[in-house]
Design a protein around this motif. Sequence first.
Motif, PDB file in Angstrom:
ATOM      1  N   ASP A 284       0.817  -1.215   0.000  1.00  7.91           N
ATOM      2  CA  ASP A 284       0.000   0.000   0.000  1.00  7.91           C
ATOM      3  C   ASP A 284       0.853   1.269   0.000  1.00  7.91           C
ATOM      4  O   ASP A 284       0.615   2.208   0.767  1.00  7.91           O
ATOM      5  CB  ASP A 284      -0.950   0.007   1.209  1.00  7.91           C
ATOM      6  N   ALA A 285       1.867   1.279  -0.835  1.00 13.19           N
ATOM      7  CA  ALA A 285       2.748   2.435  -1.048  1.00 13.19           C
ATOM      8  C   ALA A 285       3.687   2.703   0.119  1.00 13.19           C
ATOM      9  O   ALA A 285       4.364   3.725   0.148  1.00 13.19           O
ATOM     10  CB  ALA A 285       1.939   3.691  -1.359  1.00 13.19           C
TER      11      ALA A 285
ATOM     12  N   LEU B 252       6.083   6.250   1.354  1.00 12.44           N
ATOM     13  CA  LEU B 252       6.512   6.352   2.746  1.00 12.44           C
ATOM     14  C   LEU B 252       7.497   5.235   3.049  1.00 12.44           C
ATOM     15  O   LEU B 252       7.297   4.091   2.606  1.00 12.44           O
ATOM     16  CB  LEU B 252       5.305   6.241   3.686  1.00 12.44           C
ATOM     17  N   LEU B 253       8.550   5.560   3.802  1.00 13.73           N
ATOM     18  CA  LEU B 253       9.517   4.570   4.259  1.00 13.73           C
ATOM     19  C   LEU B 253       9.437   4.494   5.776  1.00 13.73           C
ATOM     20  O   LEU B 253       9.597   5.504   6.471  1.00 13.73           O
ATOM     21  CB  LEU B 253      10.930   4.956   3.825  1.00 13.73           C
ATOM     22  N   VAL B 254       9.196   3.285   6.296  1.00 15.95           N
ATOM     23  CA  VAL B 254       9.096   3.046   7.728  1.00 15.95           C
ATOM     24  C   VAL B 254      10.279   2.188   8.163  1.00 15.95           C
ATOM     25  O   VAL B 254      10.603   1.193   7.505  1.00 15.95           O
ATOM     26  CB  VAL B 254       7.773   2.341   8.090  1.00 15.95           C
ATOM     27  N   VAL B 255      10.918   2.562   9.263  1.00 16.95           N
ATOM     28  CA  VAL B 255      12.028   1.785   9.818  1.00 16.95           C
ATOM     29  C   VAL B 255      11.653   1.385  11.240  1.00 16.95           C
ATOM     30  O   VAL B 255      11.234   2.226  12.039  1.00 16.95           O
ATOM     31  CB  VAL B 255      13.340   2.599   9.829  1.00 16.95           C
TER      32      VAL B 255
ATOM     33  N   THR C 128       9.898   9.750   6.002  1.00 17.41           N
ATOM     34  CA  THR C 128      10.395   8.578   6.716  1.00 17.41           C
ATOM     35  C   THR C 128       9.873   8.587   8.152  1.00 17.41           C
ATOM     36  O   THR C 128       9.770   9.633   8.795  1.00 17.41           O
ATOM     37  CB  THR C 128      11.936   8.564   6.736  1.00 17.41           C
ATOM     38  N   LEU C 129       9.574   7.400   8.648  1.00 18.58           N
ATOM     39  CA  LEU C 129       9.001   7.227   9.980  1.00 18.58           C
ATOM     40  C   LEU C 129       9.762   6.148  10.726  1.00 18.58           C
ATOM     41  O   LEU C 129       9.914   5.034  10.235  1.00 18.58           O
ATOM     42  CB  LEU C 129       7.524   6.830   9.867  1.00 18.58           C
ATOM     43  N   ALA C 130      10.251   6.486  11.920  1.00 19.32           N
ATOM     44  CA  ALA C 130      10.883   5.497  12.793  1.00 19.32           C
ATOM     45  C   ALA C 130       9.858   5.034  13.815  1.00 19.32           C
ATOM     46  O   ALA C 130       9.277   5.857  14.532  1.00 19.32           O
ATOM     47  CB  ALA C 130      12.099   6.098  13.487  1.00 19.32           C
ATOM     48  N   VAL C 131       9.642   3.727  13.878  1.00 19.41           N
ATOM     49  CA  VAL C 131       8.688   3.119  14.809  1.00 19.41           C
ATOM     50  C   VAL C 131       9.500   2.436  15.898  1.00 19.41           C
ATOM     51  O   VAL C 131      10.192   1.445  15.637  1.00 19.41           O
ATOM     52  CB  VAL C 131       7.766   2.126  14.084  1.00 19.41           C
TER      53      VAL C 131
ATOM     54  N   ALA D 272       1.587  16.488   1.537  1.00 20.67           N
ATOM     55  CA  ALA D 272       2.229  16.739   0.242  1.00 20.67           C
ATOM     56  C   ALA D 272       3.695  16.315   0.349  1.00 20.67           C
ATOM     57  O   ALA D 272       4.466  16.945   1.083  1.00 20.67           O
ATOM     58  CB  ALA D 272       2.126  18.208  -0.120  1.00 20.67           C
ATOM     59  N   PRO D 273       4.084  15.255  -0.353  1.00 24.76           N
ATOM     60  CA  PRO D 273       5.441  14.723  -0.149  1.00 24.76           C
ATOM     61  C   PRO D 273       6.542  15.695  -0.502  1.00 24.76           C
ATOM     62  O   PRO D 273       7.585  15.729   0.165  1.00 24.76           O
ATOM     63  CB  PRO D 273       5.474  13.479  -1.047  1.00 24.76           C
TER      64      PRO D 273
END
Length: 271
Positions: free
Chosen positions: A26-27, A65-68, A114-117, A218-219
Amino acid sequence: MTTMTTGVAEVAAGPEAPDLIIENADAVVTVTFNRPGKLNSLTPQMYEDLGRVCERVNADPTVRLLVVRGAGRAFAAGSDIAHFRTFTDGADGVAYEDRFVQVLERLEQVRVPTLAVIDGACVGAGLIVAAACDVRVATTRSYFGLPIARTLGNALSAYPLALLTDRLGSARLASMVARATMLPAAEAASIGFVIEPAGPGLFDDLVTEVTGQLLAAAPLTVVATREVLRRIRTAGLPESADLIRAVYGSADFRAGVTAFLQGGRAEWSGS
């Protein structure tokens, strides 16, 4: 869920599971550090693989989106110390720091938010990787630190120190390093390093909420803002190779590596 071809194995479990898991759905590309038995301590190969994921995200226009994140009870508890046994002099330390900075630059300059979880330990190199992301969410049991003055006796080059200074503040960072203290999640939220932390039972909802906000943004605005701030931060960064060479080439560093791997504490000599 689709699979992203990255050159890194993509499986989710089992005794032969890779150290880095990549999923594309999902992107959203999600990178999971997958060494839970080692608190996801980061190996040189994991750094290289993370950099390659950033390159593939840049080449895939469908990713937004990039999630780490990390597996188990840690985001990442620093670098894998066993790697440092191969170092013979300070030049090895300079080369290591240079490679790490290259990965941080790729992560900071990736073309999507980018999102750090974070759930649990976010320490050392893990703290720096999280700091390189645009947004950080954490559980209430998470904690943050840079205990190198207690554990290893190494040093950071100018780029990661400037990044951490920007995120944490210079006085707080200097105190955290000198006293080897940890920053609890609530305090990290109070200074804006993470969004207000959630209890484990509510964390998934928080991650979903923030993910939705980032996907709705808005990216180009997000990335342009981040990049301008990065350029301001890195403009005129001082040379630090001489200091890194001296620290990584020291007897203290060798003693720190040996003591850490043997489960002890080094006695620092200042040489």
